[in-house]
Design an enzyme around this catalytic site. Sequence first.
Site, PDB file in Angstrom:
ATOM      1  CG  ASP A   1       3.541  12.734  -6.608  1.00 43.83           C
ATOM      2  OD1 ASP A   1       3.431  11.658  -7.225  1.00 43.83           O
ATOM      3  OD2 ASP A   1       4.025  12.816  -5.461  1.00 43.83           O
TER       4      ASP A   1
ATOM      5  CE1 TYR B   1       4.099  12.564   0.548  1.00 45.57           C
ATOM      6  CE2 TYR B   1       3.051  13.590  -1.331  1.00 45.57           C
ATOM      7  CZ  TYR B   1       4.035  12.771  -0.805  1.00 45.57           C
ATOM      8  OH  TYR B   1       4.948  12.171  -1.653  1.00 45.57           O
TER       9      TYR B   1
ATOM     10  CE  LYS C   1       3.778   9.424  -4.258  1.00 42.73           C
ATOM     11  NZ  LYS C   1       3.398  10.769  -3.852  1.00 42.73           N
TER      12      LYS C   1
ATOM     13  CG  HIS D   1       4.344   6.639   0.079  1.00 45.11           C
ATOM     14  ND1 HIS D   1       3.502   7.662   0.434  1.00 45.11           N
ATOM     15  CD2 HIS D   1       5.526   7.233  -0.213  1.00 45.11           C
ATOM     16  CE1 HIS D   1       4.159   8.812   0.366  1.00 45.11           C
ATOM     17  NE2 HIS D   1       5.378   8.570  -0.025  1.00 45.11           N
TER      18      HIS D   1
END
Length: 277
Positions: free
Chosen positions: A44, A49, A74, A107
């Site tokens: 994931d 990130y 996302k 997201h």
Amino acid sequence: MENYVLRNGVEIPKIGYGTWKTPDGDTCIQAVETAIKTGYRHIDAAAVYGNEVSVGIALQNSGVERKELFITGKVWNTERGYGRTMRAFEKTCKDLQTDYLDLYLIHWPASPSQYKCWKELNSETWEALTDLYKAGKVRAIGVSNFRCRHLLPLLQEEIIPMVNQLQLHPGMTQDDTIALCREYDILPEAYSPLGNGKLLNSDSLRMIAERYGKSQAQICVKWSIQHGFLPLPKSLHEERMKMNRSVDDFELKEEDMKALDVLEGFGTGNDPDQITF
Ligand code: A2P
């Protein structure tokens, strides 16, 4: 059973490996390589990130064929809208060194605290995901952090979300949203399934874990699965990675599931209508 099956027939491994907060660079490359080595096939990821390039290197280094892996991306909040989402998708694929994604998610919903036209914005972003899906560039599409009021308008669309990724763990069950997901066959994925690790210090959880002869983390993962959620635990340590997916040899009793549902003191997560990011 190793996989869940999404509404469109796509199989998705029942436990995924989360990469939120995993430091970019060697730490992330090493962590994702180790996760794949220990058996995870579902990774994931997300643009925000800041470690997708490292995840991409790890996927290549793993030596596992692309079709054996299930990769989620996302679209971040600054990239909402049709054109931006399309460009964000291309960048994510480039960074992850893949020409398709298995699952692409919005997201966070656009929030009324920031946008007057939040519904329209979500719908434009969704249209981009729908077109990517129809073009065969993603095998499944969905959302993340969508509560009922955000999800409801999308349920009028031609193709509706197949997944909703939410903060779910003992003490945080998001009942209304989960009920709506069940009604429309939307698979709930659980991020922070160990409560970001904080949950693991709970005395009540420790006592339940001791009775089953399991770790607190295993109890949390099993709780997710018994609820029909898809947990995305993360750890930088090989032994914990292995432990977190070794949950097939026990079953939580109904009374323990109920006690875990109402575990107190572990927050309610970010309200998508209040977020400022
Ligand atoms: P670490 O990376 O040092 O193992 P969540 O998945 O809910 O976000 O929780 C992640 C946190 O839980 C991380 O801080 C991780 O630390 C910790 N963690 C993950 N698995 C375990 C485990 N089996 N035992 C103890 N802590 C764990």
